[in-house]
Design an enzyme around this catalytic site. Structure first.
Site, PDB file in Angstrom:
ATOM      1  CG  ASP A 177      21.586 -12.316 -45.991  1.00 39.33           C
ATOM      2  OD1 ASP A 177      22.136 -11.459 -45.256  1.00 39.33           O
ATOM      3  OD2 ASP A 177      20.758 -12.017 -46.861  1.00 39.33           O
TER       4      ASP A 177
ATOM      5  CG  ASP B  41      24.642 -12.236 -41.200  1.00 34.45           C
ATOM      6  OD1 ASP B  41      23.398 -12.228 -41.200  1.00 34.45           O
ATOM      7  OD2 ASP B  41      25.310 -11.736 -42.123  1.00 34.45           O
ATOM      8  N   GLY B  42      22.639 -12.011 -38.797  1.00 37.10           N
ATOM      9  CA  GLY B  42      21.806 -11.014 -38.122  1.00 37.10           C
ATOM     10  C   GLY B  42      21.084 -11.580 -36.909  1.00 37.10           C
TER      11      GLY B  42
ATOM     12  NE  ARG C 215      17.735  -9.268 -35.609  1.00 36.67           N
ATOM     13  CZ  ARG C 215      18.162  -9.522 -36.838  1.00 36.67           C
ATOM     14  NH1 ARG C 215      19.012  -8.683 -37.413  1.00 36.67           N
ATOM     15  NH2 ARG C 215      17.757 -10.569 -37.501  1.00 36.67           N
TER      16      ARG C 215
ATOM     17  CG  ASP D 292      24.366  -8.311 -43.409  1.00 31.95           C
ATOM     18  OD1 ASP D 292      24.376  -9.523 -43.710  1.00 31.95           O
ATOM     19  OD2 ASP D 292      23.355  -7.594 -43.510  1.00 31.95           O
TER      20      ASP D 292
ATOM     21  CG  ASP E 285      23.419  -8.614 -47.829  1.00 34.14           C
ATOM     22  OD1 ASP E 285      23.575  -9.829 -47.575  1.00 34.14           O
ATOM     23  OD2 ASP E 285      22.775  -7.845 -47.095  1.00 34.14           O
TER      24      ASP E 285
END
Length: 176
Positions: free
Chosen positions: A39, A42-43, A47, A60, A64
């Protein structure tokens, strides 16, 4: 599919596997922490390497949802007292989340889940609370967590009601 999307998708698979490991606290928590790391990863990767996509944000959000539904199922099946002691808060959050789904579908033509700071804090607190319950059998952390989750759900609903255009990465009702 890029690497962050694959990482997000893996969280869906890991979440389903968690259901089969709920009777082994050690294995469950190892996989739980790996799923939690996906979690964050991935972000961060999306970015950092400019791989942010609308599809990635959707995957995502779905990942979640899977993760949290599995955690709720595990808590309900193995630690029912967490629910019985906090039933009013659980039901209030569920009602607000369902209302947010209805509002977003009616207003924007799709189901929208916002990545607000409050939702991220709630996710982190869940990540801390589940192992505490599993390792100690104590629920003292959950009422505070659920109050924060309730405020996060209310904020999300207010943003969805207030805004004319959807921005899934809206940080807060106070910050665009």
């Amino acid at each position: 599919m890029n690497i962050p999307n694959i990482i997000s998708f893996s969280r869906i698979i890991l979440s389903v596997i968690l259901l089969f490991l709920m009777n082994s606290v050690t294995l469950f928590l190892i996989l739980f922490f790996i799923a939690g790391l996906t979690d964050v990863a991935d972000g961060y990767i999306a970015r950092k390497f400019k791989m942010v996509t609308t599809l990635g944000a959707r995957i995502d959000s779905v990942a979640d949802i899977f993760f949290h539904i599995v955690l709720l199922l595990v808590l309900f099946l193995k630690y029912q007292w967490v629910f019985t002691e906090n039933i009013v808060l659980f039901l209030a959050i569920l009602a607000i989340k369902l209302l947010s789904i209805i509002v977003s579908k009616m207003k924007f033509g799709k189901i929208v889940f916002l990545h607000t700071i409050a939702n991220k804090i709630t996710g982190f607190l869940i990540f801390v609370a589940v192992p505490i319950v599993m390792l100690t059998g104590k629920n003292s952390f959950f009422p505070a967590l659920l109050c924060i989750a309730l405020l996060a759900a209310l904020e999300e609903l207010l943003i969805l009601i207030k805004e004319k255009d959807v921005n899934e990465n809206r940080k807060s009702i106070f910050v665009k």
